[in-house]
Design a protein around this motif. Structure first.
Motif, PDB file in Angstrom:
ATOM      1  N   GLY A   1      -9.684   8.689   4.540  1.00 46.31           N
ATOM      2  CA  GLY A   1      -9.017   7.769   5.093  1.00 46.31           C
ATOM      3  C   GLY A   1      -7.613   7.759   4.473  1.00 46.31           C
ATOM      4  N   ASP A   2      -6.965   6.854   5.155  1.00 45.44           N
ATOM      5  CA  ASP A   2      -5.359   6.488   4.520  1.00 45.44           C
ATOM      6  C   ASP A   2      -5.642   5.159   4.004  1.00 45.44           C
ATOM      7  OD1 ASP A   2      -4.569   9.207   5.497  1.00 45.44           O
ATOM      8  OD2 ASP A   2      -4.045   8.241   7.290  1.00 45.44           O
ATOM      9  N   LEU A   3      -4.683   4.889   2.744  1.00 45.94           N
ATOM     10  CA  LEU A   3      -4.569   3.761   2.210  1.00 45.94           C
ATOM     11  C   LEU A   3      -3.350   3.334   2.338  1.00 45.94           C
ATOM     12  CD1 LEU A   3      -6.054   1.747   0.143  1.00 45.94           C
ATOM     13  CD2 LEU A   3      -5.027   3.141  -1.827  1.00 45.94           C
ATOM     14  N   LEU A   4      -3.554   1.920   2.746  1.00 50.83           N
ATOM     15  CA  LEU A   4      -2.259   1.277   3.399  1.00 50.83           C
ATOM     16  C   LEU A   4      -1.896   0.046   2.389  1.00 50.83           C
ATOM     17  CD1 LEU A   4       0.219   0.728   5.336  1.00 50.83           C
ATOM     18  CD2 LEU A   4      -1.426  -0.814   6.484  1.00 50.83           C
ATOM     19  N   LEU A   5      -0.979  -0.052   1.304  1.00 52.24           N
ATOM     20  CA  LEU A   5      -0.731  -0.929   0.573  1.00 52.24           C
ATOM     21  C   LEU A   5       0.484  -1.877   1.114  1.00 52.24           C
ATOM     22  CD1 LEU A   5      -0.321   1.119  -2.777  1.00 52.24           C
ATOM     23  CD2 LEU A   5      -2.193  -0.192  -1.844  1.00 52.24           C
ATOM     24  N   ILE A   6       0.175  -3.257   0.965  1.00 55.17           N
ATOM     25  CA  ILE A   6       1.168  -4.264   1.456  1.00 55.17           C
ATOM     26  C   ILE A   6       1.371  -5.048   0.295  1.00 55.17           C
ATOM     27  CG2 ILE A   6       1.472  -6.201   3.208  1.00 55.17           C
ATOM     28  CD1 ILE A   6      -0.769  -4.904   5.053  1.00 55.17           C
ATOM     29  N   ASP A   7       2.760  -5.353   0.108  1.00 54.92           N
ATOM     30  CA  ASP A   7       3.390  -5.977  -1.156  1.00 54.92           C
ATOM     31  C   ASP A   7       3.653  -7.392  -0.266  1.00 54.92           C
ATOM     32  OD1 ASP A   7       3.868  -6.907  -3.556  1.00 54.92           O
ATOM     33  OD2 ASP A   7       5.780  -5.534  -3.903  1.00 54.92           O
ATOM     34  N   ARG A   8       3.338  -8.554  -1.045  1.00 53.41           N
ATOM     35  CA  ARG A   8       3.656  -9.925  -0.418  1.00 53.41           C
ATOM     36  C   ARG A   8       3.626 -10.681  -1.599  1.00 53.41           C
ATOM     37  NH1 ARG A   8      -0.600 -11.756   4.026  1.00 53.41           N
ATOM     38  NH2 ARG A   8      -1.842 -11.254   2.247  1.00 53.41           N
TER      39      ARG A   8
ATOM     40  N   GLY B   1       4.420 -10.195  -4.891  1.00 52.71           N
ATOM     41  CA  GLY B   1       3.982  -9.781  -5.958  1.00 52.71           C
ATOM     42  C   GLY B   1       2.277  -9.496  -6.163  1.00 52.71           C
ATOM     43  N   ARG B   2       1.966  -9.884  -4.868  1.00 57.93           N
ATOM     44  CA  ARG B   2       0.438  -9.527  -4.563  1.00 57.93           C
ATOM     45  C   ARG B   2       0.458  -8.157  -3.844  1.00 57.93           C
ATOM     46  NH1 ARG B   2      -3.155 -14.440  -2.720  1.00 57.93           N
ATOM     47  NH2 ARG B   2      -4.490 -12.772  -2.932  1.00 57.93           N
ATOM     48  N   THR B   3      -0.336  -7.315  -4.181  1.00 56.13           N
ATOM     49  CA  THR B   3      -0.514  -6.004  -3.521  1.00 56.13           C
ATOM     50  C   THR B   3      -1.892  -5.979  -2.764  1.00 56.13           C
ATOM     51  OG1 THR B   3       1.163  -4.903  -5.000  1.00 56.13           O
ATOM     52  CG2 THR B   3      -0.426  -3.696  -3.576  1.00 56.13           C
ATOM     53  N   THR B   4      -1.708  -5.816  -1.425  1.00 63.97           N
ATOM     54  CA  THR B   4      -2.882  -5.697  -0.771  1.00 63.97           C
ATOM     55  C   THR B   4      -3.204  -4.417  -0.195  1.00 63.97           C
ATOM     56  OG1 THR B   4      -2.714  -8.156  -0.106  1.00 63.97           O
ATOM     57  CG2 THR B   4      -4.327  -6.686   1.200  1.00 63.97           C
TER      58      THR B   4
END
Length: 395
Positions: free
Chosen positions: A8-15, A17-20
Protein backbone atom coordinates in the motif's frame (compact mmCIF):
# COMPACT_ATOMS: atom_id res chain seq x y z
CA UNK A 1 14.55 -13.44 7.88
CA UNK A 2 13.59 -9.77 7.73
CA UNK A 3 9.80 -8.85 7.45
CA UNK A 4 8.32 -7.39 4.19
CA UNK A 5 6.76 -3.96 4.48
CA UNK A 6 2.93 -3.93 4.17
CA UNK A 7 1.59 -3.34 0.69
CA UNK A 8 0.00 0.00 0.00
CA UNK A 9 0.81 3.66 0.03
CA UNK A 10 1.86 5.58 3.18
CA UNK A 11 0.25 8.94 3.65
CA UNK A 12 1.94 11.31 6.13
CA UNK A 13 -0.01 14.23 7.58
CA UNK A 14 1.91 16.86 9.52
CA UNK A 15 -0.26 18.82 12.00
CA UNK A 16 1.56 21.15 14.37
CA UNK A 17 4.68 19.13 14.68
CA UNK A 18 2.87 15.89 14.98
CA UNK A 19 3.09 13.55 12.13
CA UNK A 20 0.31 11.13 11.44
CA UNK A 21 0.94 8.23 9.16
CA UNK A 22 -1.93 6.70 7.28
CA UNK A 23 -1.36 3.69 5.14
CA UNK A 24 -3.67 3.48 2.21
CA UNK A 25 -4.56 0.35 0.38
CA UNK A 26 -2.73 -0.43 -2.79
CA UNK A 27 -3.50 2.24 -5.45
CA UNK A 28 -5.39 4.22 -2.86
CA UNK A 29 -3.43 7.33 -3.53
CA UNK A 30 -4.40 7.17 -7.16
CA UNK A 31 -8.01 6.68 -6.23
CA UNK A 32 -7.90 9.50 -3.77
CA UNK A 33 -6.28 11.76 -6.36
CA UNK A 34 -8.94 10.89 -8.84
CA UNK A 35 -11.65 11.69 -6.34
CA UNK A 36 -10.02 14.97 -5.50
CA UNK A 37 -9.73 15.73 -9.23
CA UNK A 38 -13.42 14.96 -9.73
CA UNK A 39 -14.31 17.16 -6.77
CA UNK A 40 -12.16 19.90 -8.23
CA UNK A 41 -13.78 19.50 -11.63
CA UNK A 42 -17.25 19.54 -10.09
CA UNK A 43 -16.36 22.59 -8.13
CA UNK A 44 -14.96 24.21 -11.24
CA UNK A 45 -18.05 23.27 -13.26
CA UNK A 46 -20.38 24.47 -10.53
CA UNK A 47 -18.50 27.69 -10.30
CA UNK A 48 -18.60 28.09 -14.08
CA UNK A 49 -22.33 27.33 -14.14
CA UNK A 50 -22.96 29.81 -11.36
CA UNK A 51 -20.81 32.39 -13.09
CA UNK A 52 -22.12 31.86 -16.63
CA UNK A 53 -25.65 30.51 -15.96
CA UNK A 54 -27.54 33.41 -17.54
CA UNK A 55 -25.25 33.46 -20.57
CA UNK A 56 -25.70 29.73 -21.18
CA UNK A 57 -29.46 29.94 -20.78
CA UNK A 58 -29.57 32.89 -23.18
CA UNK A 59 -27.50 31.01 -25.74
CA UNK A 60 -29.73 27.97 -25.43
CA UNK A 61 -32.79 30.10 -25.86
CA UNK A 62 -31.27 31.84 -28.88
CA UNK A 63 -30.45 28.46 -30.41
CA UNK A 64 -33.97 27.17 -29.77
CA UNK A 65 -35.46 30.35 -31.24
CA UNK A 66 -33.21 30.14 -34.28
CA UNK A 67 -34.23 26.51 -34.78
CA UNK A 68 -37.92 27.48 -34.45
CA UNK A 69 -37.46 30.32 -36.94
CA UNK A 70 -35.74 27.97 -39.38
CA UNK A 71 -38.61 25.51 -39.03
CA UNK A 72 -41.17 28.29 -39.55
CA UNK A 73 -39.26 29.45 -42.63
CA UNK A 74 -39.32 25.93 -44.05
CA UNK A 75 -43.04 25.68 -43.37
CA UNK A 76 -43.60 29.10 -45.00
CA UNK A 77 -41.58 28.02 -48.03
CA UNK A 78 -43.66 24.87 -48.34
CA UNK A 79 -46.87 26.89 -48.04
CA UNK A 80 -45.66 29.35 -50.66
CA UNK A 81 -44.77 26.50 -53.00
CA UNK A 82 -48.16 24.95 -52.42
CA UNK A 83 -49.84 28.28 -53.14
CA UNK A 84 -47.77 28.76 -56.29
CA UNK A 85 -48.76 25.30 -57.49
CA UNK A 86 -52.39 25.97 -56.74
CA UNK A 87 -52.21 29.35 -58.49
CA UNK A 88 -50.61 27.77 -61.53
CA UNK A 89 -53.26 25.08 -61.65
CA UNK A 90 -55.98 27.72 -61.25
CA UNK A 91 -54.48 29.76 -64.09
CA UNK A 92 -54.23 26.66 -66.26
CA UNK A 93 -57.77 25.64 -65.39
CA UNK A 94 -59.02 29.17 -66.09
CA UNK A 95 -57.22 29.11 -69.44
CA UNK A 96 -58.80 25.76 -70.28
CA UNK A 97 -62.25 27.02 -69.33
CA UNK A 98 -61.76 30.21 -71.35
CA UNK A 99 -60.63 28.26 -74.39
CA UNK A 100 -63.52 25.85 -74.01
CA UNK A 101 -65.93 28.78 -73.71
CA UNK A 102 -64.37 30.26 -76.84
CA UNK A 103 -64.86 26.94 -78.66
CA UNK A 104 -68.50 26.87 -77.58
CA UNK A 105 -69.00 30.40 -78.92
CA UNK A 106 -67.34 29.47 -82.21
CA UNK A 107 -69.46 26.34 -82.47
CA UNK A 108 -72.62 28.34 -81.74
CA UNK A 109 -71.59 30.80 -84.43
CA UNK A 110 -71.04 27.91 -86.87
CA UNK A 111 -74.47 26.48 -86.08
CA UNK A 112 -76.12 29.90 -86.38
CA UNK A 113 -74.41 30.57 -89.69
CA UNK A 114 -75.24 27.10 -90.93
CA UNK A 115 -78.90 27.66 -90.09
CA UNK A 116 -78.79 30.88 -92.12
CA UNK A 117 -76.99 29.15 -95.00
CA UNK A 118 -79.45 26.25 -94.89
CA UNK A 119 -82.27 28.76 -95.32
CA UNK A 120 -80.41 30.02 -98.37
CA UNK A 121 -80.00 26.53 -99.79
CA UNK A 122 -76.48 25.80 -98.47
CA UNK A 123 -75.19 22.45 -97.21
CA UNK A 124 -73.57 21.58 -93.89
CA UNK A 125 -69.77 21.82 -93.90
CA UNK A 126 -67.86 18.64 -93.19
CA UNK A 127 -65.85 18.22 -89.98
CA UNK A 128 -68.19 20.48 -88.05
CA UNK A 129 -68.25 19.41 -84.39
CA UNK A 130 -71.66 18.12 -83.41
CA UNK A 131 -73.37 19.56 -80.38
CA UNK A 132 -75.03 16.17 -79.86
CA UNK A 133 -71.66 14.71 -78.79
CA UNK A 134 -69.95 17.31 -76.61
CA UNK A 135 -66.35 16.77 -75.60
CA UNK A 136 -65.59 16.31 -71.90
CA UNK A 137 -62.63 17.95 -70.19
CA UNK A 138 -63.06 16.49 -66.68
CA UNK A 139 -60.18 14.53 -65.20
CA UNK A 140 -60.36 10.77 -65.05
CA UNK A 141 -61.15 9.14 -61.65
CA UNK A 142 -58.20 7.70 -59.69
CA UNK A 143 -58.31 4.32 -57.88
CA UNK A 144 -58.83 4.60 -54.12
CA UNK A 145 -56.01 2.18 -53.27
CA UNK A 146 -53.39 4.23 -55.13
CA UNK A 147 -50.90 5.84 -52.69
CA UNK A 148 -51.00 9.60 -52.92
CA UNK A 149 -49.30 12.58 -51.31
CA UNK A 150 -50.47 16.05 -50.47
CA UNK A 151 -49.00 17.41 -53.73
CA UNK A 152 -50.11 14.64 -56.10
CA UNK A 153 -53.10 16.60 -57.35
CA UNK A 154 -50.92 19.63 -58.04
CA UNK A 155 -47.85 18.09 -59.67
CA UNK A 156 -46.94 15.39 -62.12
CA UNK A 157 -49.66 12.85 -61.36
CA UNK A 158 -52.25 14.88 -63.39
CA UNK A 159 -49.87 16.05 -66.09
CA UNK A 160 -50.85 13.26 -68.57
CA UNK A 161 -54.51 14.08 -68.00
CA UNK A 162 -53.85 17.80 -68.50
CA UNK A 163 -51.93 17.11 -71.69
CA UNK A 164 -54.74 14.82 -72.86
CA UNK A 165 -57.28 17.61 -72.30
CA UNK A 166 -55.08 20.12 -74.14
CA UNK A 167 -54.62 17.69 -77.03
CA UNK A 168 -58.38 17.22 -77.27
CA UNK A 169 -58.89 20.98 -77.29
CA UNK A 170 -56.33 21.32 -80.07
CA UNK A 171 -58.20 18.64 -82.02
CA UNK A 172 -61.48 20.49 -81.47
CA UNK A 173 -59.88 23.78 -82.50
CA UNK A 174 -58.55 22.23 -85.71
CA UNK A 175 -61.99 20.75 -86.48
CA UNK A 176 -63.68 24.12 -85.96
CA UNK A 177 -61.05 25.82 -88.14
CA UNK A 178 -61.71 23.33 -90.95
CA UNK A 179 -65.46 23.79 -90.55
CA UNK A 180 -65.11 27.58 -90.72
CA UNK A 181 -62.97 27.27 -93.86
CA UNK A 182 -65.50 25.00 -95.54
CA UNK A 183 -68.34 27.23 -94.38
CA UNK A 184 -66.61 30.26 -95.91
CA UNK A 185 -66.24 28.39 -99.21
CA UNK A 186 -69.90 27.40 -99.03
CA UNK A 187 -70.80 31.02 -98.32
CA UNK A 188 -68.94 32.12 -101.46
CA UNK A 189 -70.77 29.53 -103.56
CA UNK A 190 -74.15 30.39 -102.06
CA UNK A 191 -73.51 34.12 -102.48
CA UNK A 192 -72.65 33.66 -106.15
CA UNK A 193 -75.74 31.51 -106.71
CA UNK A 194 -78.11 33.87 -104.86
CA UNK A 195 -76.64 36.91 -106.62
CA UNK A 196 -77.05 35.29 -110.02
CA UNK A 197 -80.59 34.20 -109.18
CA UNK A 198 -81.47 37.68 -107.98
CA UNK A 199 -79.98 39.24 -111.12
CA UNK A 200 -81.90 36.93 -113.45
CA UNK A 201 -85.17 37.44 -111.60
CA UNK A 202 -84.64 41.18 -111.71
CA UNK A 203 -84.15 40.96 -115.46
CA UNK A 204 -87.31 38.86 -115.80
CA UNK A 205 -89.27 41.30 -113.69
CA UNK A 206 -87.99 44.33 -115.56
CA UNK A 207 -88.81 42.66 -118.87
CA UNK A 208 -92.49 42.68 -117.84
CA UNK A 209 -92.56 46.45 -117.36
CA UNK A 210 -94.66 46.10 -114.20
CA UNK A 211 -92.46 48.21 -111.91
CA UNK A 212 -93.65 47.43 -108.35
CA UNK A 213 -97.25 46.60 -109.16
CA UNK A 214 -97.48 43.00 -107.90
CA UNK A 215 -96.64 41.00 -104.83
CA UNK A 216 -97.36 43.58 -102.12
CA UNK A 217 -99.14 42.56 -98.91
CA UNK A 218 -101.09 45.81 -98.56
CA UNK A 219 -99.33 46.86 -95.32
CA UNK A 220 -97.94 50.37 -94.95
CA UNK A 221 -94.15 50.73 -94.68
CA UNK A 222 -91.67 53.60 -94.83
CA UNK A 223 -88.84 55.45 -93.12
CA UNK A 224 -85.59 57.06 -94.25
CA UNK A 225 -83.08 54.90 -96.05
CA UNK A 226 -80.07 53.92 -93.97
CA UNK A 227 -77.48 51.60 -95.50
CA UNK A 228 -76.23 48.60 -93.54
CA UNK A 229 -73.09 49.27 -91.48
CA UNK A 230 -69.88 48.26 -93.18
CA UNK A 231 -68.43 44.93 -92.11
CA UNK A 232 -66.18 42.28 -93.50
CA UNK A 233 -66.96 39.42 -91.10
CA UNK A 234 -68.70 36.20 -92.03
CA UNK A 235 -71.83 37.20 -90.11
CA UNK A 236 -72.01 40.52 -91.96
CA UNK A 237 -71.67 38.73 -95.28
CA UNK A 238 -74.40 36.28 -94.31
CA UNK A 239 -76.68 39.19 -93.38
CA UNK A 240 -76.04 40.84 -96.74
CA UNK A 241 -76.56 37.51 -98.46
CA UNK A 242 -79.81 37.00 -96.55
CA UNK A 243 -80.95 40.44 -97.69
CA UNK A 244 -80.17 39.55 -101.31
CA UNK A 245 -81.95 36.23 -100.89
CA UNK A 246 -84.98 37.96 -99.35
CA UNK A 247 -85.12 40.37 -102.29
CA UNK A 248 -84.85 37.49 -104.75
CA UNK A 249 -87.66 35.66 -102.95
CA UNK A 250 -89.77 38.83 -102.96
CA UNK A 251 -89.24 39.07 -106.70
CA UNK A 252 -90.14 35.38 -106.98
CA UNK A 253 -93.40 35.97 -105.13
CA UNK A 254 -94.18 38.93 -107.38
CA UNK A 255 -93.46 36.82 -110.42
CA UNK A 256 -95.72 34.08 -109.06
CA UNK A 257 -98.50 36.68 -109.04
CA UNK A 258 -97.83 37.60 -112.68
CA UNK A 259 -99.49 35.74 -115.60
CA UNK A 260 -96.39 33.86 -116.76
CA UNK A 261 -98.04 30.49 -117.51
CA UNK A 262 -99.65 29.41 -120.74
CA UNK A 263 -103.44 29.38 -120.64
CA UNK A 264 -103.85 27.04 -123.62
CA UNK A 265 -103.68 23.23 -123.85
CA UNK A 266 -100.14 21.86 -124.47
CA UNK A 267 -100.79 20.94 -128.12
CA UNK A 268 -102.11 24.38 -129.03
CA UNK A 269 -100.47 26.49 -131.75
CA UNK A 270 -100.28 30.27 -131.99
CA UNK A 271 -102.53 31.12 -134.93
CA UNK A 272 -102.37 34.91 -134.59
CA UNK A 273 -100.01 37.13 -132.64
CA UNK A 274 -100.33 40.44 -130.86
CA UNK A 275 -100.34 43.71 -132.81
CA UNK A 276 -101.32 44.79 -136.31
CA UNK A 277 -102.81 42.09 -138.54
CA UNK A 278 -105.30 41.66 -141.38
CA UNK A 279 -108.75 41.27 -139.88
CA UNK A 280 -110.09 37.77 -140.83
CA UNK A 281 -113.60 39.12 -141.40
CA UNK A 282 -112.98 42.49 -143.06
CA UNK A 283 -109.65 41.78 -144.76
CA UNK A 284 -108.10 45.09 -143.68
CA UNK A 285 -105.39 46.03 -141.17
CA UNK A 286 -106.54 46.05 -137.56
CA UNK A 287 -105.13 45.85 -134.04
CA UNK A 288 -105.16 42.40 -132.50
CA UNK A 289 -105.13 43.00 -128.73
CA UNK A 290 -104.15 39.44 -127.76
CA UNK A 291 -102.76 36.09 -128.93
CA UNK A 292 -104.87 33.34 -130.52
CA UNK A 293 -104.15 29.70 -129.61
CA UNK A 294 -105.74 27.29 -132.09
CA UNK A 295 -106.97 24.16 -130.30
CA UNK A 296 -109.67 21.52 -130.27
CA UNK A 297 -113.03 22.60 -128.93
CA UNK A 298 -113.63 21.56 -125.35
CA UNK A 299 -109.95 21.58 -124.32
CA UNK A 300 -109.35 23.09 -120.84
CA UNK A 301 -108.33 26.70 -120.37
CA UNK A 302 -106.32 27.50 -117.24
CA UNK A 303 -105.74 30.67 -115.22
CA UNK A 304 -102.25 32.04 -115.80
CA UNK A 305 -101.90 33.59 -112.32
CA UNK A 306 -103.86 33.80 -109.07
CA UNK A 307 -106.55 36.48 -108.95
CA UNK A 308 -110.22 37.33 -108.70
CA UNK A 309 -112.77 36.89 -111.48
CA UNK A 310 -114.24 40.28 -112.37
CA UNK A 311 -116.35 39.12 -115.35
CA UNK A 312 -117.70 35.79 -116.56
CA UNK A 313 -120.23 35.95 -119.37
CA UNK A 314 -120.89 37.02 -122.96
CA UNK A 315 -119.23 40.23 -124.10
CA UNK A 316 -119.88 41.21 -127.75
CA UNK A 317 -117.17 40.03 -130.14
CA UNK A 318 -115.38 38.25 -127.30
CA UNK A 319 -118.20 35.77 -127.05
CA UNK A 320 -118.16 33.93 -123.73
CA UNK A 321 -115.36 35.65 -121.85
CA UNK A 322 -113.68 35.45 -118.42
CA UNK A 323 -111.65 38.36 -117.09
CA UNK A 324 -109.40 37.96 -114.03
CA UNK A 325 -107.90 40.78 -111.96
CA UNK A 326 -104.40 39.94 -110.62
CA UNK A 327 -103.88 43.16 -108.70
CA UNK A 328 -101.72 46.18 -109.43
CA UNK A 329 -103.79 47.06 -112.50
CA UNK A 330 -102.91 43.77 -114.27
CA UNK A 331 -105.77 41.74 -115.78
CA UNK A 332 -106.12 38.83 -118.23
CA UNK A 333 -108.96 37.99 -120.61
CA UNK A 334 -109.98 34.60 -122.04
CA UNK A 335 -112.44 34.84 -124.98
CA UNK A 336 -114.49 32.68 -127.42
CA UNK A 337 -114.98 30.03 -124.69
CA UNK A 338 -117.56 27.32 -125.05
CA UNK A 339 -117.98 26.97 -121.30
CA UNK A 340 -117.06 29.00 -118.22
CA UNK A 341 -116.23 27.16 -114.99
CA UNK A 342 -116.05 30.28 -112.79
CA UNK A 343 -118.32 33.09 -111.67
CA UNK A 344 -117.78 36.78 -111.01
CA UNK A 345 -116.19 37.47 -107.62
CA UNK A 346 -114.62 34.02 -107.40
CA UNK A 347 -110.95 33.68 -106.41
CA UNK A 348 -108.87 31.41 -108.61
CA UNK A 349 -105.40 29.89 -108.36
CA UNK A 350 -102.72 29.70 -111.00
CA UNK A 351 -103.32 26.67 -113.23
CA UNK A 352 -106.96 26.30 -112.21
CA UNK A 353 -109.36 25.36 -115.03
CA UNK A 354 -111.63 28.31 -115.70
CA UNK A 355 -113.40 27.11 -118.88
CA UNK A 356 -113.22 25.28 -122.21
CA UNK A 357 -112.02 26.20 -125.72
CA UNK A 358 -114.83 27.24 -128.04
CA UNK A 359 -115.71 29.50 -130.97
CA UNK A 360 -118.27 31.89 -129.53
CA UNK A 361 -118.40 35.57 -130.54
CA UNK A 362 -116.44 36.93 -133.47
CA UNK A 363 -114.47 33.77 -134.28
CA UNK A 364 -113.68 31.69 -137.35
CA UNK A 365 -113.11 28.45 -135.47
CA UNK A 366 -112.26 26.85 -132.11
CA UNK A 367 -109.47 28.75 -130.45
CA UNK A 368 -108.56 30.72 -127.32
CA UNK A 369 -108.16 34.48 -127.58
CA UNK A 370 -105.91 35.51 -124.65
CA UNK A 371 -105.12 39.07 -123.57
CA UNK A 372 -103.02 40.74 -120.86
CA UNK A 373 -103.81 44.31 -119.91
CA UNK A 374 -102.05 46.85 -117.64
CA UNK A 375 -104.35 49.59 -116.38
CA UNK A 376 -106.75 48.66 -119.18
CA UNK A 377 -104.15 48.92 -121.97
CA UNK A 378 -103.45 45.74 -123.94
CA UNK A 379 -99.82 44.50 -123.91
CA UNK A 380 -98.26 41.55 -125.72
CA UNK A 381 -99.00 38.36 -123.72
CA UNK A 382 -95.91 36.72 -125.21
CA UNK A 383 -93.79 39.10 -123.11
CA UNK A 384 -95.14 37.33 -120.02
CA UNK A 385 -94.99 33.84 -121.51
CA UNK A 386 -91.34 34.31 -122.51
CA UNK A 387 -90.58 35.57 -119.01
CA UNK A 388 -92.27 32.45 -117.62
CA UNK A 389 -90.00 30.20 -119.70
CA UNK A 390 -86.95 32.15 -118.49
CA UNK A 391 -88.12 31.85 -114.90
CA UNK A 392 -88.62 28.11 -115.29
CA UNK A 393 -85.03 27.82 -116.51
CA UNK A 394 -83.81 29.78 -113.45
CA UNK A 395 -85.68 27.53 -111.05
Amino acid sequence: MPSRPAAGDLLLIDRGGRTTAIRLPRHGAAALGACLALVALWALGAGFYIAFHDTVVAELRRGAKAAEQGYDAQVADLRNELERLRTRRLVEQTGVEQRFAEFLKRQEALERRQTALAALGGAAPADAPSSAQPLSYTTKPQPLDKPTTAFDDLTGSTEPQRRSGLDRMETLSAAIDRAETRQTALLEQTAARVSERRRKMTEVWESLGLARRLGGDGLGRGGPFEPLPAGHGVDDRIRRLSADHAEAEALRRRLDAAPLRSPAPPASLVSSGFGTRIDPFLGQPALHAGVDFASEGGEPIRATAPGRVVESGYNGGYGLMVEIDHGGGLTTRFAHMSYSAVTSGQTVKAGQIIGRVGSTGRSTGPHLHYETRIDGDAVDPMRFLRAGRTLAAID
